[in-house]
Design an enzyme around this catalytic site. Structure first.
Site, PDB file in Angstrom:
ATOM      1  CG  ASP A 242      -1.959  -1.035   1.244  1.00  0.00           C
ATOM      2  OD1 ASP A 242      -2.221  -1.593   0.166  1.00  0.00           O
ATOM      3  OD2 ASP A 242      -2.514  -1.302   2.318  1.00  0.00           O
ATOM      4  CE  LYS A 243       0.747   8.356  -2.300  1.00  0.00           C
ATOM      5  NZ  LYS A 243      -0.101   9.334  -3.014  1.00  0.00           N
TER       6      LYS A 243
END
Length: 319
Positions: free
Chosen positions: A136-137
């Site tokens: 995930d970012k």
């Protein structure tokens, strides 16, 4: 800076001091050539104050270039002809998702890694790179890219048969017990969020997460609003989207910094600038000769800062 320029917008001050046009003054600011004090200033409308030092450096690199060079220096952990192992910073998307502007697409992890490899190996154009796994970012830590189609197939097979070792460190609300979370994840659990299917139903994808508490931090007796946090190690047996976040949140222990899977959580929430999740260990068999590869990466400073803040009440209580 002359007193007559006090409170003037930065572009006006640069225009006056450097004897350039308005457009040239703004271009100098936008490309990171203007320093106010010791910091690069990129807003033309920033008001300057009497006594501040303004410096124009015509050969200064763009802020994005400085950021990218810093990332590149810390980015590649290991690389050979088959694989590249990367220590992803938080705040960088693994790959573009199609709705970013061109500048954002150029700053995704795969784009940065391609550039690093192209420069290192003196390649023309884009270095070949295959996406094997994603983070995930907001998550930091280790992941592997493949550099050949054969390597991608080999690594993907290891993921399918659950042979790849992936262990994360996370900060989760509450006193998290040791245990294994096993559920079938669906795109919509009934309230618009990704999550576990109702018990007894086998729709969706099987997800298995093994959780081991490492350290319990700051309980409710140690300050108003402090609900306690546990530093945990999470070993993935499968690798589904948001697996750790969902399993811990559904068990009543959402991660610190979580903004999505907190709808049902009613306890006190510890603030954090991003999701406190870090991919700390990665292991796989090398696709060229099957030799075991193992990598470790300590949490970045922002993770350690939150951890130290949570440890502070214990330190004070021990004195």
């Amino acid at each position: 800076m002359p007193a007559e320029l006090d409170r003037r917008p930065l572009d006006g001050a640069v225009r006056a001091l450097a004897a350039v046009s308005w457009s040239d003054a703004r271009r100098l600011i936008e490309t990171g050539k203007v320093l106010v004090g010791s910091a690069v200033a990129t807003s033309a409308r920033r008001r300057v104050l009497s006594g501040e030092q303004i410096e124009v450096r015509l050969h200064a690199p763009r802020p994005e270039t400085v950021r990218r060079r810093k990332l590149e220096g810390e980015l590649v952990v290991y690389a050979d002809a088959s694989v590249v192992v990367v220590n992803k910073p938080a705040g960088v998307s693994t790959i573009p998702y199609g709705d970013e502007d061109p500048a954002e697409q150029a700053a995704t992890l795969d784009a940065l890694v391609r550039e690093v490899l192209a420069r290192r190996d003196r390649l023309r154009g884009r270095a070949p790179l295959g996406v094997v796994q994603r983070l995930d970012k907001g998550t930091s830590g280790l992941l592997v890219f493949a550099r050949t189609l054969a390597a991608k197939k080999h690594l993907a097979q290891q993921l399918r048969v659950r042979a790849m070792h992936r262990q994360y460190l996370a900060l989760a609300h509450g006193a998290v017990p040791r245990g294994t979370y096993r559920s079938y994840l669906v795109e919509d659990r009934g309230d618009g969020l990704r999550g576990s299917a109702r018990e007894g139903r086998r729709e969706g994808q099987l997800a298995v997460t093994h959780v081991e508490p490492i350290e319990v931090l700051r309980g409710p007796q140690e300050g108003a609003g402090a609900g306690g946090v546990t530093l945990v190690a999470c070993r993935l047996e499968t690798g589904r989207t948001h697996q750790i976040r969902i399993h811990l949140a559904e068990a009543g222990h959402p991660l610190v910094g979580e903004t999505v899977y907190v709808r049902d959580y009613r306890g006190a929430r510890i603030p954090a600038a991003r999701l406190m999740l870090h991919a700390a260990e990665l292991g796989f068999d090398h696709p060229a000769d099957d030799r075991p590869m193992r990598f470790q990466a300590p949490p970045p400073p922002d993770f350690d800062d939150v951890l130290d803040r949570l440890r502070e009440p214990q330190r004070k209580g021990a004195t």
